[in-house]
Design a protein around this motif. Structure first.
Motif, PDB file in Angstrom:
ATOM      1  N   ASN A   1      53.294   6.960  -4.494  1.00 43.44           N
ATOM      2  CA  ASN A   1      52.589   5.694  -4.270  1.00 43.44           C
ATOM      3  C   ASN A   1      51.133   5.788  -4.688  1.00 43.44           C
ATOM      4  O   ASN A   1      50.579   4.865  -5.308  1.00 43.44           O
ATOM      5  N   ARG A   2      50.491   6.889  -4.359  1.00 45.34           N
ATOM      6  CA  ARG A   2      49.072   7.044  -4.688  1.00 45.34           C
ATOM      7  C   ARG A   2      48.861   7.179  -6.194  1.00 45.34           C
ATOM      8  O   ARG A   2      47.937   6.599  -6.758  1.00 45.34           O
ATOM      9  N   LEU A   3      49.722   7.951  -6.835  1.00 45.08           N
ATOM     10  CA  LEU A   3      49.593   8.114  -8.285  1.00 45.08           C
ATOM     11  C   LEU A   3      49.916   6.803  -9.006  1.00 45.08           C
ATOM     12  O   LEU A   3      49.326   6.503 -10.051  1.00 45.08           O
ATOM     13  N   SER A   4      50.833   6.019  -8.462  1.00 43.38           N
ATOM     14  CA  SER A   4      51.120   4.706  -9.047  1.00 43.38           C
ATOM     15  C   SER A   4      49.906   3.794  -8.917  1.00 43.38           C
ATOM     16  O   SER A   4      49.558   3.065  -9.859  1.00 43.38           O
ATOM     17  N   SER A   5      49.266   3.839  -7.739  1.00 43.90           N
ATOM     18  CA  SER A   5      48.036   3.049  -7.549  1.00 43.90           C
ATOM     19  C   SER A   5      46.953   3.517  -8.503  1.00 43.90           C
ATOM     20  O   SER A   5      46.202   2.708  -9.068  1.00 43.90           O
ATOM     21  N   LEU A   6      46.860   4.821  -8.702  1.00 43.44           N
ATOM     22  CA  LEU A   6      45.874   5.363  -9.637  1.00 43.44           C
ATOM     23  C   LEU A   6      46.162   4.892 -11.054  1.00 43.44           C
ATOM     24  O   LEU A   6      45.242   4.573 -11.818  1.00 43.44           O
ATOM     25  N   GLY A   7      47.445   4.813 -11.421  1.00 32.66           N
ATOM     26  CA  GLY A   7      47.810   4.314 -12.747  1.00 32.66           C
ATOM     27  C   GLY A   7      47.407   2.868 -12.938  1.00 32.66           C
ATOM     28  O   GLY A   7      46.894   2.493 -14.000  1.00 32.66           O
ATOM     29  N   ARG A   8      47.630   2.036 -11.901  1.00 30.83           N
ATOM     30  CA  ARG A   8      47.222   0.629 -11.995  1.00 30.83           C
ATOM     31  C   ARG A   8      45.705   0.515 -12.110  1.00 30.83           C
ATOM     32  O   ARG A   8      45.185  -0.318 -12.871  1.00 30.83           O
ATOM     33  N   ALA A   9      45.002   1.351 -11.366  1.00 32.06           N
ATOM     34  CA  ALA A   9      43.541   1.330 -11.449  1.00 32.06           C
ATOM     35  C   ALA A   9      43.062   1.770 -12.825  1.00 32.06           C
ATOM     36  O   ALA A   9      42.115   1.208 -13.382  1.00 32.06           O
ATOM     37  N   HIS A  10      43.734   2.762 -13.406  1.00 36.22           N
ATOM     38  CA  HIS A  10      43.329   3.247 -14.720  1.00 36.22           C
ATOM     39  C   HIS A  10      43.562   2.198 -15.799  1.00 36.22           C
ATOM     40  O   HIS A  10      42.808   2.112 -16.774  1.00 36.22           O
ATOM     41  N   ASP A  11      44.585   1.369 -15.627  1.00 33.34           N
ATOM     42  CA  ASP A  11      44.822   0.276 -16.586  1.00 33.34           C
ATOM     43  C   ASP A  11      43.635  -0.675 -16.628  1.00 33.34           C
ATOM     44  O   ASP A  11      43.355  -1.288 -17.665  1.00 33.34           O
ATOM     45  N   LEU A  12      42.938  -0.809 -15.507  1.00 32.31           N
ATOM     46  CA  LEU A  12      41.779  -1.700 -15.467  1.00 32.31           C
ATOM     47  C   LEU A  12      40.590  -1.084 -16.192  1.00 32.31           C
ATOM     48  O   LEU A  12      39.725  -1.787 -16.695  1.00 32.31           O
TER      49      LEU A  12
ATOM     50  N   SER B   1      39.736  -3.571  -4.504  1.00 37.16           N
ATOM     51  CA  SER B   1      40.809  -3.070  -3.630  1.00 37.16           C
ATOM     52  C   SER B   1      41.829  -2.262  -4.419  1.00 37.16           C
ATOM     53  O   SER B   1      42.283  -1.196  -3.972  1.00 37.16           O
ATOM     54  N   VAL B   2      42.201  -2.745  -5.599  1.00 33.70           N
ATOM     55  CA  VAL B   2      43.155  -2.028  -6.443  1.00 33.70           C
ATOM     56  C   VAL B   2      42.559  -0.696  -6.902  1.00 33.70           C
ATOM     57  O   VAL B   2      43.226   0.345  -6.881  1.00 33.70           O
ATOM     58  N   LEU B   3      41.304  -0.718  -7.303  1.00 30.86           N
ATOM     59  CA  LEU B   3      40.659   0.487  -7.797  1.00 30.86           C
ATOM     60  C   LEU B   3      40.527   1.561  -6.729  1.00 30.86           C
ATOM     61  O   LEU B   3      40.629   2.760  -7.022  1.00 30.86           O
ATOM     62  N   LEU B   4      40.304   1.158  -5.477  1.00 29.42           N
ATOM     63  CA  LEU B   4      40.043   2.120  -4.407  1.00 29.42           C
ATOM     64  C   LEU B   4      41.271   2.440  -3.575  1.00 29.42           C
ATOM     65  O   LEU B   4      41.214   3.320  -2.703  1.00 29.42           O
ATOM     66  N   ALA B   5      42.388   1.763  -3.826  1.00 29.59           N
ATOM     67  CA  ALA B   5      43.607   1.998  -3.048  1.00 29.59           C
ATOM     68  C   ALA B   5      44.074   3.456  -3.071  1.00 29.59           C
ATOM     69  O   ALA B   5      44.516   3.971  -2.041  1.00 29.59           O
ATOM     70  N   PRO B   6      43.993   4.170  -4.205  1.00 28.24           N
ATOM     71  CA  PRO B   6      44.499   5.550  -4.198  1.00 28.24           C
ATOM     72  C   PRO B   6      43.736   6.484  -3.258  1.00 28.24           C
ATOM     73  O   PRO B   6      44.255   7.544  -2.903  1.00 28.24           O
ATOM     74  N   TYR B   7      42.520   6.104  -2.848  1.00 29.46           N
ATOM     75  CA  TYR B   7      41.683   7.016  -2.070  1.00 29.46           C
ATOM     76  C   TYR B   7      41.678   6.698  -0.580  1.00 29.46           C
ATOM     77  O   TYR B   7      41.099   7.441   0.215  1.00 29.46           O
ATOM     78  N   ASP B   8      42.299   5.597  -0.185  1.00 30.09           N
ATOM     79  CA  ASP B   8      42.319   5.232   1.228  1.00 30.09           C
ATOM     80  C   ASP B   8      43.383   6.048   1.961  1.00 30.09           C
ATOM     81  O   ASP B   8      44.309   6.582   1.359  1.00 30.09           O
ATOM     82  N   ASP B   9      43.250   6.138   3.281  1.00 27.17           N
ATOM     83  CA  ASP B   9      44.210   6.855   4.132  1.00 27.17           C
ATOM     84  C   ASP B   9      44.321   8.338   3.777  1.00 27.17           C
ATOM     85  O   ASP B   9      45.369   8.951   3.985  1.00 27.17           O
ATOM     86  N   LEU B  10      43.273   8.910   3.226  1.00 30.73           N
ATOM     87  CA  LEU B  10      43.288  10.341   2.921  1.00 30.73           C
ATOM     88  C   LEU B  10      42.452  11.114   3.932  1.00 30.73           C
ATOM     89  O   LEU B  10      41.925  12.169   3.624  1.00 30.73           O
TER      90      LEU B  10
END
Length: 318
Positions: free
Chosen positions: A160-171, A190-199
């Motif tokens: 899930n986190r790597l998928s969020s990172l991929g979406r952020a990288h597309d931006l 929110s999309v850009l920072l999603a991979p780093y939340d809940d860590l």
């Protein structure tokens, strides 16, 4: 021959090796920004050569008489405030000399040089982005392994986190065919920072609070580039590198400017880096100044890093 020369946009010159006088055609005069009615010597043209290239070009031209065969010298010239790239070509070792006069051509290679510089910049940017992504993926894997109870939980969370990172990288580097799809600033962040939340030790340690406003494609790419760089550095050295760290991203208005504040708290002590800026910092600053007519300021406070991104509001919709 005249038609062929004009079609190839070749500028002609001849150089009297004894008097140092140059005779050029109109295209050459226009290329150098020199008055066609004036007498021109090599020293006169040298004053138009970029200071960083001047000594090299003088030495190269002096050496052409000792070179057997064809030569080619590329250098920059200054025409008012414009920088142009010129390629001087001819035959060395006095080849073909008549009455102590050597012949050659000038070519305007500005477009080619700009393309080469753009390719070099793109290669450097891609290398930097790949290194950052590998660093982030490694950190995400390590942090996820600490909190996961089972291997299956870890796999699902990491995917899930790597998928969020991929979406952020597309931006950061939009895919072809996605032009014209603007986003809301809050959604973008929110999309850009999603991979780093809940860590960390608690959820919701990354907080975004911005007014509702639209962001155009070009502005979204630049903001994504900035956030990606800041998040990478925070994950390596700042608040996101520890479980108790927090990140707040807020936004205010100051006249015609939009001011975005990136505030880190609870992380390890930070200090202002010394030495020249890295590639990432230079890339970000250039993008902000060029695309958003803005600036980036850092406050290395004891409580944590605070970064202020100032942007021209009119540029955000582009």
């Amino acid at each position: 021959m005249r038609l062929a020369i004009e079609a190839a946009e070749v500028a002609l010159w001849s150089w009297n090796v004894d008097t140092d006088e140059l005779v050029m055609d109109k295209r050459a005069y226009d290329l150098w920004g020199v008055d066609t009615s004036s007498s021109v010597t090599f020293e006169d043209l040298s004053s138009h050569i970029h200071p960083a290239d001047r000594d090299r070009v003088r030495a190269a031209f002096a050496a052409t008489r000792a070179i057997l065969g064809a030569y080619e010298i590329d250098f920059r010239i200054l025409v008012n405030e414009e920088v142009r790239w010129v390629s001087a070509r001819g035959q060395g070792n006095d080849s073909g000399i008549v009455n102590r006069i050597m012949f050659g051509i000038f070519l305007d290679v500005t477009g080619r040089k700009q393309a080469e510089e753009g390719n070099e910049l793109l290669a450097g940017e891609m290398s930097h982005r790949v290194k950052n992504l590998l660093t982030i993926a490694t950190a995400l894997t390590l942090r996820t392994s600490r909190s996961a109870k089972t291997a299956e939980d870890m796999a699902n969370d990491l995917i899930n986190r790597l998928s969020s990172l991929g979406r952020a990288h597309d931006l950061v580097r939009p895919l072809p065919g996605t032009e014209g799809k603007a986003a809301l600033l809050g959604d973008l962040l929110s999309v850009l920072l999603a991979p780093y939340d809940d860590l960390g030790a608690f959820t919701g340690r990354v907080r975004v609070s911005v007014p509702r406003m639209g962001v155009g494609d070009s502005a979204a790419t630049t903001i994504a580039l900035v956030v990606h760089e800041l998040a990478t550095n925070s994950l390596k050295y700042g608040a996101l590198s520890v479980e108790t760290g927090t990140l707040d991203v807020s936004c205010t208005f100051d006249g015609s400017d939009v001011v975005l504040a990136w505030t880190e708290r609870g992380g390890p002590p930070v200090s202002e880096p010394t030495g020249p800026a890295g590639f990432g910092s230079r890339l970000v600053n250039r993008s902000i100044a060029g695309q958003l007519a803005g600036s980036l300021a850092y406050d290395w406070s004891a409580e944590g890093l605070v970064v202020t991104l100032r942007m021209d509001k009119s540029r955000l919709s582009k």
